[in-house]
Design a protein around this motif. Structure first.
Motif, PDB file in Angstrom:
ATOM      1  N   GLY A  38       0.845   5.453 -14.210  1.00 37.07           N
ATOM      2  CA  GLY A  38       1.339   4.443 -15.145  1.00 37.07           C
ATOM      3  C   GLY A  38       0.342   3.306 -15.186  1.00 37.07           C
ATOM      4  N   LYS A  39       0.806   2.095 -15.439  1.00 35.55           N
ATOM      5  CA  LYS A  39      -0.075   0.905 -15.428  1.00 35.55           C
ATOM      6  C   LYS A  39      -0.099   0.384 -13.997  1.00 35.55           C
ATOM      7  CE  LYS A  39      -2.275  -2.701 -17.225  1.00 35.55           C
ATOM      8  NZ  LYS A  39      -3.640  -2.737 -16.784  1.00 35.55           N
ATOM      9  N   VAL A  40      -0.979   0.966 -13.169  1.00 38.45           N
ATOM     10  CA  VAL A  40      -1.015   0.635 -11.740  1.00 38.45           C
ATOM     11  C   VAL A  40      -2.393   0.183 -11.261  1.00 38.45           C
ATOM     12  CG1 VAL A  40       0.970   2.079 -11.120  1.00 38.45           C
ATOM     13  CG2 VAL A  40      -1.317   3.086 -11.128  1.00 38.45           C
ATOM     14  N   GLN A  41      -3.364   0.100 -12.162  1.00 33.86           N
ATOM     15  CA  GLN A  41      -4.670  -0.420 -11.787  1.00 33.86           C
ATOM     16  C   GLN A  41      -4.892  -1.752 -12.501  1.00 33.86           C
ATOM     17  OE1 GLN A  41      -8.000   2.279 -11.917  1.00 33.86           O
ATOM     18  NE2 GLN A  41      -6.899   3.877 -10.818  1.00 33.86           N
ATOM     19  N   LYS A  42      -5.679  -2.614 -11.858  1.00 35.41           N
ATOM     20  CA  LYS A  42      -6.021  -3.953 -12.365  1.00 35.41           C
ATOM     21  C   LYS A  42      -4.819  -4.909 -12.385  1.00 35.41           C
ATOM     22  CE  LYS A  42      -9.914  -2.426 -15.215  1.00 35.41           C
ATOM     23  NZ  LYS A  42     -10.781  -2.107 -14.180  1.00 35.41           N
ATOM     24  N   VAL A  43      -3.816  -4.627 -11.540  1.00 35.84           N
ATOM     25  CA  VAL A  43      -2.641  -5.506 -11.427  1.00 35.84           C
ATOM     26  C   VAL A  43      -2.351  -5.894  -9.975  1.00 35.84           C
ATOM     27  CG1 VAL A  43      -1.529  -4.698 -13.558  1.00 35.84           C
ATOM     28  CG2 VAL A  43      -1.039  -3.532 -11.399  1.00 35.84           C
ATOM     29  N   GLY A  44      -3.288  -5.584  -9.065  1.00 30.64           N
ATOM     30  CA  GLY A  44      -3.095  -5.905  -7.655  1.00 30.64           C
ATOM     31  C   GLY A  44      -2.210  -4.910  -6.923  1.00 30.64           C
ATOM     32  N   PHE A  45      -2.080  -3.703  -7.463  1.00 28.32           N
ATOM     33  CA  PHE A  45      -1.184  -2.686  -6.903  1.00 28.32           C
ATOM     34  C   PHE A  45      -1.624  -2.254  -5.504  1.00 28.32           C
ATOM     35  CE2 PHE A  45       1.059   1.418  -6.852  1.00 28.32           C
ATOM     36  CZ  PHE A  45       2.250   1.084  -7.471  1.00 28.32           C
ATOM     37  N   ARG A  46      -2.918  -1.940  -5.344  1.00 27.34           N
ATOM     38  CA  ARG A  46      -3.405  -1.518  -4.019  1.00 27.34           C
ATOM     39  C   ARG A  46      -3.242  -2.623  -2.996  1.00 27.34           C
ATOM     40  NH1 ARG A  46      -9.385  -0.113  -4.466  1.00 27.34           N
ATOM     41  NH2 ARG A  46      -9.224  -1.872  -5.870  1.00 27.34           N
ATOM     42  N   LEU A  47      -3.553  -3.849  -3.386  1.00 27.35           N
ATOM     43  CA  LEU A  47      -3.435  -4.979  -2.466  1.00 27.35           C
ATOM     44  C   LEU A  47      -1.977  -5.193  -2.053  1.00 27.35           C
ATOM     45  CD1 LEU A  47      -4.723  -7.303  -0.924  1.00 27.35           C
ATOM     46  CD2 LEU A  47      -4.613  -8.678  -3.025  1.00 27.35           C
ATOM     47  N   GLU A  48      -1.045  -5.023  -2.990  1.00 27.92           N
ATOM     48  CA  GLU A  48       0.383  -5.160  -2.672  1.00 27.92           C
ATOM     49  C   GLU A  48       0.813  -4.096  -1.666  1.00 27.92           C
ATOM     50  OE1 GLU A  48       4.318  -6.988  -3.759  1.00 27.92           O
ATOM     51  OE2 GLU A  48       2.428  -7.444  -4.733  1.00 27.92           O
ATOM     52  N   ILE A  49       0.405  -2.843  -1.901  1.00 34.06           N
ATOM     53  CA  ILE A  49       0.723  -1.762  -0.953  1.00 34.06           C
ATOM     54  C   ILE A  49       0.149  -2.104   0.420  1.00 34.06           C
ATOM     55  CG2 ILE A  49       0.218   0.635  -0.322  1.00 34.06           C
ATOM     56  CD1 ILE A  49       0.425   1.360  -3.278  1.00 34.06           C
ATOM     57  N   TYR A  50      -1.110  -2.516   0.435  1.00 29.03           N
ATOM     58  CA  TYR A  50      -1.787  -2.855   1.687  1.00 29.03           C
ATOM     59  C   TYR A  50      -1.029  -3.944   2.448  1.00 29.03           C
ATOM     60  CZ  TYR A  50      -5.303  -4.985   4.718  1.00 29.03           C
ATOM     61  OH  TYR A  50      -5.961  -5.530   5.791  1.00 29.03           O
ATOM     62  N   CYS A  51      -0.693  -5.027   1.777  1.00 27.28           N
ATOM     63  CA  CYS A  51      -0.023  -6.161   2.440  1.00 27.28           C
ATOM     64  C   CYS A  51       1.345  -5.763   2.997  1.00 27.28           C
ATOM     65  CB  CYS A  51       0.128  -7.332   1.470  1.00 27.28           C
ATOM     66  SG  CYS A  51      -1.423  -8.136   1.039  1.00 27.28           S
TER      67      CYS A  51
END
Length: 117
Positions: A38-51
């Motif tokens: 879906g729209k999951v890149q360029k929205v801080g998605f990886r950083l949110e998962i990481y945190c």
């Protein structure tokens, strides 16, 4: 790093640290490969998962894929992983259209959660 990306990352970390973690009953350790599309890149998605994963003491990794999706391998108590997946599906600044979860073998000795570039 652009000013916009820096501001977005600060917001993502602020948001991830405000997620209220429930009280979990102890469960068994599993490892899951999770693909979000879906729209999951360029929205801080990886950083949110990481945190959130770090806060919950999960191990594994997360990365962007060339097709625009995000893939993660997450290891820890199953209820923790389910909670993290639910958090990401309900994230307002992303639009998760599909989630595929596959059980994979546990990696002994893994101690941290990382973002793979």
């Amino acid at each position: 790093m652009s000013v916009f990306k820096k501001l977005r990352n600060e917001y993502v970390m602020w948001h991830a640290n405000r997620v209220k973690l429930p009280t979990f009953t102890p469960g068994h350790i599993v490892r899951k490969n999770v693909a979000f599309s879906g729209k999951v890149q360029k929205v801080g998605f990886r950083l949110e998962i990481y945190c959130i994963a770090r806060r919950m003491k999960l191990t594994g990794w997360v990365r962007n894929l060339k097709d625009g999706s995000v893939e993660a391998e997450i290891q820890g108590e199953e209820s923790h992983i389910d909670f993290l997946v639910h958090c990401m599906q309900s994230l307002k600044r992303a639009s998760v259209k599909n989630v595929i979860i596959i059980d994979v073998p546990i990696k002994e000795g893994e101690e941290s959660f990382t973002v793979v570039e």
